[in-house]
Design a protein around this motif. Sequence first.
Motif, PDB file in Angstrom:
ATOM      1  N   LEU A  34       0.781  -1.201   0.018  1.00 23.45           N
ATOM      2  CA  LEU A  34       0.027   0.001  -0.079  1.00 23.45           C
ATOM      3  C   LEU A  34       0.911   1.266  -0.051  1.00 23.45           C
ATOM      4  CD1 LEU A  34      -2.625  -0.888   2.580  1.00 23.45           C
ATOM      5  CD2 LEU A  34      -2.968  -0.834   0.138  1.00 23.45           C
ATOM      6  N   GLN A  35       0.580   2.220  -0.877  1.00 25.52           N
ATOM      7  CA  GLN A  35       1.500   3.367  -0.857  1.00 25.52           C
ATOM      8  C   GLN A  35       0.416   4.693  -0.649  1.00 25.52           C
ATOM      9  OE1 GLN A  35       4.182   3.347  -4.420  1.00 25.52           O
ATOM     10  NE2 GLN A  35       3.523   5.541  -4.674  1.00 25.52           N
ATOM     11  N   LEU A  36       1.009   5.584  -0.089  1.00 25.68           N
ATOM     12  CA  LEU A  36       0.228   6.851   0.322  1.00 25.68           C
ATOM     13  C   LEU A  36       0.895   8.040  -0.170  1.00 25.68           C
ATOM     14  CD1 LEU A  36      -2.693   7.344   1.577  1.00 25.68           C
ATOM     15  CD2 LEU A  36      -1.681   8.025   3.537  1.00 25.68           C
ATOM     16  N   ASN A  37       0.537   9.173  -0.754  1.00 26.68           N
ATOM     17  CA  ASN A  37       1.336  10.294  -1.143  1.00 26.68           C
ATOM     18  C   ASN A  37       0.901  11.546  -0.200  1.00 26.68           C
ATOM     19  OD1 ASN A  37      -1.128  11.269  -2.208  1.00 26.68           O
ATOM     20  ND2 ASN A  37      -0.532  11.116  -4.312  1.00 26.68           N
ATOM     21  N   PHE A  38       1.087  12.565  -0.448  1.00 25.63           N
ATOM     22  CA  PHE A  38       1.290  13.808   0.108  1.00 25.63           C
ATOM     23  C   PHE A  38      -0.200  14.205   0.715  1.00 25.63           C
ATOM     24  CE2 PHE A  38       1.472  18.392   0.940  1.00 25.63           C
ATOM     25  CZ  PHE A  38       2.750  18.312   1.641  1.00 25.63           C
ATOM     26  N   LEU A  39      -1.357  14.522  -0.228  1.00 31.65           N
ATOM     27  CA  LEU A  39      -2.521  14.588   0.352  1.00 31.65           C
ATOM     28  C   LEU A  39      -3.413  13.706   0.700  1.00 31.65           C
ATOM     29  CD1 LEU A  39      -3.873  17.449  -2.155  1.00 31.65           C
ATOM     30  CD2 LEU A  39      -2.963  17.818   0.281  1.00 31.65           C
ATOM     31  N   SER A  40      -2.956  12.456   0.672  1.00 33.40           N
ATOM     32  CA  SER A  40      -4.051  11.321   1.078  1.00 33.40           C
ATOM     33  C   SER A  40      -3.945  11.364   2.786  1.00 33.40           C
ATOM     34  CB  SER A  40      -3.086  10.029   0.686  1.00 33.40           C
ATOM     35  OG  SER A  40      -3.096  10.024  -0.683  1.00 33.40           O
ATOM     36  N   PHE A  41      -2.736  11.558   3.189  1.00 29.04           N
ATOM     37  CA  PHE A  41      -2.778  11.686   4.803  1.00 29.04           C
ATOM     38  C   PHE A  41      -3.517  12.558   5.282  1.00 29.04           C
ATOM     39  CE2 PHE A  41      -1.314  13.458   8.782  1.00 29.04           C
ATOM     40  CZ  PHE A  41      -0.954  12.053   9.461  1.00 29.04           C
ATOM     41  N   VAL A  42      -3.768  14.019   4.654  1.00 27.27           N
ATOM     42  CA  VAL A  42      -4.818  15.000   5.166  1.00 27.27           C
ATOM     43  C   VAL A  42      -5.970  14.574   4.955  1.00 27.27           C
ATOM     44  CG1 VAL A  42      -5.456  17.373   4.794  1.00 27.27           C
ATOM     45  CG2 VAL A  42      -2.822  16.858   4.600  1.00 27.27           C
ATOM     46  N   SER A  43      -6.549  14.067   3.756  1.00 25.01           N
ATOM     47  CA  SER A  43      -7.716  13.710   3.382  1.00 25.01           C
ATOM     48  C   SER A  43      -8.454  12.566   4.391  1.00 25.01           C
ATOM     49  CB  SER A  43      -7.996  13.438   1.968  1.00 25.01           C
ATOM     50  OG  SER A  43      -7.155  12.262   1.617  1.00 25.01           O
ATOM     51  N   THR A  44      -7.378  11.623   4.831  1.00 29.68           N
ATOM     52  CA  THR A  44      -7.728  10.368   5.577  1.00 29.68           C
ATOM     53  C   THR A  44      -8.128  11.053   6.962  1.00 29.68           C
ATOM     54  OG1 THR A  44      -6.431   9.083   4.403  1.00 29.68           O
ATOM     55  CG2 THR A  44      -6.912   8.487   6.864  1.00 29.68           C
TER      56      THR A  44
ATOM     57  N   LEU B 276      -9.779   5.126   0.473  1.00 27.07           N
ATOM     58  CA  LEU B 276      -9.293   4.207  -0.477  1.00 27.07           C
ATOM     59  C   LEU B 276      -9.027   4.958  -1.797  1.00 27.07           C
ATOM     60  CD1 LEU B 276     -11.332   1.331   0.250  1.00 27.07           C
ATOM     61  CD2 LEU B 276      -9.235   1.583   0.963  1.00 27.07           C
ATOM     62  N   LYS B 277      -9.598   5.909  -2.214  1.00 27.72           N
ATOM     63  CA  LYS B 277      -9.440   6.680  -3.365  1.00 27.72           C
ATOM     64  C   LYS B 277      -7.938   7.327  -3.366  1.00 27.72           C
ATOM     65  CE  LYS B 277     -14.149   7.817  -4.642  1.00 27.72           C
ATOM     66  NZ  LYS B 277     -14.899   8.928  -5.025  1.00 27.72           N
ATOM     67  N   SER B 278      -7.311   7.599  -1.981  1.00 23.19           N
ATOM     68  CA  SER B 278      -6.223   8.063  -2.030  1.00 23.19           C
ATOM     69  C   SER B 278      -5.127   7.235  -1.969  1.00 23.19           C
ATOM     70  CB  SER B 278      -6.240   9.094  -0.665  1.00 23.19           C
ATOM     71  OG  SER B 278      -7.155  10.098  -0.669  1.00 23.19           O
ATOM     72  N   VAL B 279      -5.111   5.912  -2.117  1.00 24.12           N
ATOM     73  CA  VAL B 279      -4.337   4.808  -1.699  1.00 24.12           C
ATOM     74  C   VAL B 279      -3.906   4.067  -2.982  1.00 24.12           C
ATOM     75  CG1 VAL B 279      -3.818   2.639  -0.661  1.00 24.12           C
ATOM     76  CG2 VAL B 279      -4.920   4.340   0.749  1.00 24.12           C
ATOM     77  N   LYS B 280      -2.831   3.774  -3.477  1.00 21.17           N
ATOM     78  CA  LYS B 280      -2.307   3.076  -4.336  1.00 21.17           C
ATOM     79  C   LYS B 280      -2.036   1.401  -3.816  1.00 21.17           C
ATOM     80  CE  LYS B 280      -0.470   6.322  -7.415  1.00 21.17           C
ATOM     81  NZ  LYS B 280       0.701   6.921  -8.277  1.00 21.17           N
ATOM     82  N   ALA B 281      -2.510   0.654  -4.352  1.00 21.78           N
ATOM     83  CA  ALA B 281      -2.059  -0.879  -3.869  1.00 21.78           C
ATOM     84  C   ALA B 281      -1.494  -1.573  -4.917  1.00 21.78           C
ATOM     85  CB  ALA B 281      -3.349  -1.464  -3.331  1.00 21.78           C
ATOM     86  N   ASP B 282      -1.089  -2.775  -4.623  1.00 20.80           N
ATOM     87  CA  ASP B 282      -0.715  -4.028  -5.445  1.00 20.80           C
ATOM     88  C   ASP B 282      -2.149  -4.363  -6.077  1.00 20.80           C
ATOM     89  OD1 ASP B 282      -1.633  -6.814  -4.261  1.00 20.80           O
ATOM     90  OD2 ASP B 282      -1.085  -5.495  -2.793  1.00 20.80           O
TER      91      ASP B 282
END
Length: 517
Positions: free
Chosen positions: A180-190, A278-284
């Motif tokens: 699982l991979q998260l980027n910059f704004l993903s943290f804030v939105s979560t 989940l829209k903010s996350v990249k997964a395998d």
Amino acid sequence: MPAERRDPADPAPAPPTAPRSRRRRTVWVAGLLSATVLATSGIGRAVVSGVGDSIGRVDAFGGLRDRPADDSALNFLLVGTDDREGVPAKVLQSLHAGGESCHCTDTIMLVHLSATGDRASVVSIPRDSYVDIPAHTDPATGKQVGASMGKINAAYGMGGPPLTVATVEQATGLHIDHYLQLNFLSFVSTVDALGGVPVCSSTPLHDPKSGLDLPAGTTRLDGAEALKYVRARYVDPTADLGRMQRQQKFVAQIIQQATSSGTLLNPVRLQSVASTVLKSVKADQGLSGKDLLALVSRMKDLRPSSASFATVPLSDLNHVVPGWGSTVLWDQPRAQALFAALRADRPLTAPPATAAATGTAAATGPLSVPPGRVRVQVLNGAGVPGLATRADGELRSAGFATTGDAQNAPGSGTAAVTVIRYDPRWDESVKTLAAALPGARLVQVAGLGGTMQVVLGKDFTAVAGAAAAGAPTTGASGTAAAGSSTAGTATAGASAAGTASAAPTIAASRGDTVICH
């Protein structure tokens, strides 16, 4: 035994924070683990099917060979990158996050879900860890690159998610099931999707670089403020280790928030939150909606008390390598003990203990106060680099409520004997701490309050009295003896007979000891 005298105006013991950092980068794992928790803790079929297709996908396992054996447990590799693509300049400015992306993994964390689904072990891997990077194909040129040593966070830029997975698998011996991979704004939105997350600190936290300005006590942070909290590097002298400790504390708060609030019981709110996360996350590519549903049944009973947090043990915090600069070296015996415990699917910490159970074996007599009610700040008076951080971690592992802000004592380098400074009103609590630090000199300081101060002297070697103070131990307990033969690895330093006394200890904290109470 007389009741301990307490000042009713004094706050309850603050939970421990946690370990270090060097450069100005972002910590994302709290958002990543919250995504996992929200995606698995009680989400129904309709919710999962509604958001499963919105998850971004990456090829995390392409071309991997000679991988560790799989087992019935699940291992997630959670990474955070400081990718700022698409983030408006004004937003970056408000978050104190200017500068260029490093094209690397800013944060790396392993989440081990037990085969029964009732335990989670979260292990932070320092991004500057100096490890073997496997041979790989350069994605830019297509040429083969031989194996070499380097910082673990550089594997992402050298070979993307597959090389990151391969590097972690080789270093830990653990089979990674999902990425699982998260980027910059993903943290804030979560964090915003959860309605904010409370954090607590025994002291004010100020960091002009990140913009953090947090008072002592408990504060509910929105996404932007939470980002400042996990990015801050100038609030204590422990740098990346300090940030990893705050990150682990924040993860525990998210688990508490998700499991204790009505979010998981309200289908409409749950779907809204899960969709945002989940829209903010990249997964395998293999993490399907069906997999999420399977995880639901395995994690439905997960609570902060069943989550353990640890950081890979280190032996050198400033190992300088030409071309790489300052790196960190793992304490190999203790690190391999930690990973062996995970491979054997053993808990890293003992289950919550009762007050009676934690106070029965001290040499000074029965202890009436459990370690979790004893608040401690650690100061380095010996002048040994990293000593206070290590002692803080060992005390926290023993269940004590350490502040996590290890500092140098005035005149550091001159203290020969370890001293425990305490308010005489906490005359029972100090006995529990003294049992964990045998030989320490007790000094009464009227008006000091509920936070005791441990000033480490040159005589300090380890928290030798941890077992007496109710801490999880290696060997007989079976909960942390990761170096035993049952874990599939030889105990470092053990004799041919394999004596349990030589098993390396594992420093880990339960989630319920680091959340705000």
